[in-house]
Write a protein that holds these residues in place. Sequence first.
Motif, PDB file in Angstrom:
ATOM      1  N   LYS A 111       3.108   3.622   3.693  1.00  0.00           N
ATOM      2  CA  LYS A 111       2.574   2.546   2.858  1.00  0.00           C
ATOM      3  C   LYS A 111       3.204   1.224   3.250  1.00  0.00           C
ATOM      4  O   LYS A 111       4.376   1.169   3.649  1.00  0.00           O
ATOM      5  CB  LYS A 111       2.845   2.836   1.377  1.00  0.00           C
ATOM      6  CG  LYS A 111       2.040   4.024   0.853  1.00  0.00           C
ATOM      7  CD  LYS A 111       2.120   4.136  -0.648  1.00  0.00           C
ATOM      8  CE  LYS A 111       1.214   5.266  -1.152  1.00  0.00           C
ATOM      9  NZ  LYS A 111       1.297   5.430  -2.607  1.00  0.00           N
ATOM     10  N   GLU A 112       2.440   0.165   3.146  1.00  0.00           N
ATOM     11  CA  GLU A 112       2.924  -1.164   3.512  1.00  0.00           C
ATOM     12  C   GLU A 112       3.881  -1.661   2.440  1.00  0.00           C
ATOM     13  O   GLU A 112       3.498  -1.839   1.282  1.00  0.00           O
ATOM     14  CB  GLU A 112       1.752  -2.137   3.688  1.00  0.00           C
ATOM     15  CG  GLU A 112       2.172  -3.449   4.328  1.00  0.00           C
ATOM     16  CD  GLU A 112       0.981  -4.314   4.724  1.00  0.00           C
ATOM     17  OE1 GLU A 112       1.128  -5.156   5.621  1.00  0.00           O
ATOM     18  OE2 GLU A 112      -0.099  -4.145   4.128  1.00  0.00           O
ATOM     19  N   ILE A 113       5.135  -1.881   2.830  1.00  0.00           N
ATOM     20  CA  ILE A 113       6.134  -2.358   1.862  1.00  0.00           C
ATOM     21  C   ILE A 113       6.430  -3.840   2.050  1.00  0.00           C
ATOM     22  O   ILE A 113       7.053  -4.474   1.201  1.00  0.00           O
ATOM     23  CB  ILE A 113       7.443  -1.546   1.985  1.00  0.00           C
ATOM     24  CG1 ILE A 113       7.976  -1.610   3.414  1.00  0.00           C
ATOM     25  CG2 ILE A 113       7.233  -0.112   1.546  1.00  0.00           C
ATOM     26  CD1 ILE A 113       9.337  -1.005   3.592  1.00  0.00           C
ATOM     27  N   ASP A 114       5.994  -4.374   3.187  1.00  0.00           N
ATOM     28  CA  ASP A 114       6.099  -5.795   3.489  1.00  0.00           C
ATOM     29  C   ASP A 114       5.035  -6.057   4.545  1.00  0.00           C
ATOM     30  O   ASP A 114       4.409  -5.118   5.052  1.00  0.00           O
ATOM     31  CB  ASP A 114       7.509  -6.140   4.012  1.00  0.00           C
ATOM     32  CG  ASP A 114       7.833  -7.616   3.858  1.00  0.00           C
ATOM     33  OD1 ASP A 114       6.917  -8.385   3.506  1.00  0.00           O
ATOM     34  OD2 ASP A 114       8.996  -7.997   4.095  1.00  0.00           O
ATOM     35  N   LYS A 115       4.818  -7.309   4.921  1.00  0.00           N
ATOM     36  CA  LYS A 115       3.782  -7.610   5.900  1.00  0.00           C
ATOM     37  C   LYS A 115       4.028  -6.863   7.211  1.00  0.00           C
ATOM     38  O   LYS A 115       5.056  -7.044   7.858  1.00  0.00           O
ATOM     39  CB  LYS A 115       3.729  -9.114   6.160  1.00  0.00           C
ATOM     40  CG  LYS A 115       2.604  -9.531   7.108  1.00  0.00           C
ATOM     41  CD  LYS A 115       2.471 -11.029   7.185  1.00  0.00           C
ATOM     42  CE  LYS A 115       1.554 -11.483   8.300  1.00  0.00           C
ATOM     43  NZ  LYS A 115       0.388 -10.672   8.548  1.00  0.00           N
ATOM     44  N   ASP A 116       3.074  -5.979   7.577  1.00  0.00           N
ATOM     45  CA  ASP A 116       3.145  -5.178   8.806  1.00  0.00           C
ATOM     46  C   ASP A 116       4.394  -4.299   8.894  1.00  0.00           C
ATOM     47  O   ASP A 116       4.848  -3.958   9.993  1.00  0.00           O
ATOM     48  CB  ASP A 116       3.066  -6.075  10.057  1.00  0.00           C
ATOM     49  CG  ASP A 116       1.733  -6.819  10.141  1.00  0.00           C
ATOM     50  OD1 ASP A 116       0.731  -6.247   9.703  1.00  0.00           O
ATOM     51  OD2 ASP A 116       1.712  -7.959  10.625  1.00  0.00           O
ATOM     52  N   HIS A 117       4.965  -3.939   7.751  1.00  0.00           N
ATOM     53  CA  HIS A 117       6.127  -3.049   7.707  1.00  0.00           C
ATOM     54  C   HIS A 117       5.766  -1.867   6.809  1.00  0.00           C
ATOM     55  O   HIS A 117       5.506  -2.044   5.620  1.00  0.00           O
ATOM     56  CB  HIS A 117       7.341  -3.812   7.157  1.00  0.00           C
ATOM     57  CG  HIS A 117       8.607  -3.005   7.184  1.00  0.00           C
ATOM     58  ND1 HIS A 117       9.781  -3.441   6.590  1.00  0.00           N
ATOM     59  CD2 HIS A 117       8.899  -1.784   7.705  1.00  0.00           C
ATOM     60  CE1 HIS A 117      10.723  -2.528   6.755  1.00  0.00           C
ATOM     61  NE2 HIS A 117      10.212  -1.516   7.437  1.00  0.00           N
ATOM     62  N   TYR A 118       5.722  -0.666   7.408  1.00  0.00           N
ATOM     63  CA  TYR A 118       5.275   0.519   6.693  1.00  0.00           C
ATOM     64  C   TYR A 118       6.377   1.567   6.679  1.00  0.00           C
ATOM     65  O   TYR A 118       7.134   1.708   7.652  1.00  0.00           O
ATOM     66  CB  TYR A 118       4.040   1.126   7.371  1.00  0.00           C
ATOM     67  CG  TYR A 118       2.831   0.217   7.412  1.00  0.00           C
ATOM     68  CD1 TYR A 118       1.793   0.375   6.475  1.00  0.00           C
ATOM     69  CD2 TYR A 118       2.716  -0.785   8.351  1.00  0.00           C
ATOM     70  CE1 TYR A 118       0.684  -0.462   6.495  1.00  0.00           C
ATOM     71  CE2 TYR A 118       1.606  -1.630   8.376  1.00  0.00           C
ATOM     72  CZ  TYR A 118       0.597  -1.449   7.447  1.00  0.00           C
ATOM     73  OH  TYR A 118      -0.495  -2.291   7.470  1.00  0.00           O
TER      74      TYR A 118
END
Length: 319
Positions: free
Chosen positions: A306-313
């Motif tokens: 899941k995306e937890i920050d922009k483009d960070h999963y």
Amino acid sequence: MARNVLEVRNLKMYYFTSKGVVRAVDDLTFNLKKGEVLGLAGESGCGKSSLGFTLLGMPTPPGKIVDGSIKIDGREIVGLPEDVLRREIRWQKIAMIFQGAMNALNPVYTVGYQMIEPLLLHTDMSKDEAIDRAQKYLELVGLDPDIVYRYPHELSGGMKQRVVIASALLLEPDVVIADEPTTALDVVVQAQIINLLKKLKKDLGLSMIFITHDLSILAEISDRVAIMYAGKIVEIGDSEKIYYEPAHPYTQKLLASIPRLHEDVDKLEFIPGQPPNLIHPPSGCRFHPRCPYAMDVCREQIPELKEIDKDHYAACWLL
């Protein structure tokens, strides 16, 4: 915005052994953009090299792609006949820098003979034209062009690795997979190879998947990093985000095990236990038997990326 040269969706590749089905690559999804280096890290046995061979459409027997999609420059390669893969995909669209240069080169043939073989098979070049091209790429990787006339045993380990890199680039593929290209080399030659790959990325606009278990090497070359554990990607994102704000407990523990030059660290951490048996992987999150923060839900349900920050999963119930 750079286009995707590689798109992988829900990819599964299993080894069908006499002891059971080994889920080496289990439901992976990621992209690779033009001119980007994606670092792929994780413990030995987590499925990194298996993924590399799967992306080439040639999983090591008894491995088989059982589900998912691999698109290179928009073309689906899963399900293509072997002769089409050989003729139109491998080395022309996607190539590999193999882990052991000593094993990748045949000792009874000259370097040039081995380098020009794909050129003669895939193009209408004459032998002399192919030799000229091989010499050009040897110069590109910092070697004397006359090495085409020498045998592998006459070269050092670093020179062999450069030959393998040059061979992978000969047909100018869209994607290059570097499978632990510095593992068998001393630290000085490792630095030379990393600097070479960085230069090639800049000069040729290479799109690369760099596979290693050494996170310190990835920090030098990667634009994005994917962390793999037990056949799954547990975290993926921009390399600075991964290094400075790791979200998954596995990533945190991996980074905490690396010595830092400019930070005071009382004690390096380690991850207790060992990677799971992929014939009978743990239920729920595969990292839960080794995770200090495991909860009941971790043992029962598989977390999704899941995306937890922009483009960070990341795939973790804590998040």
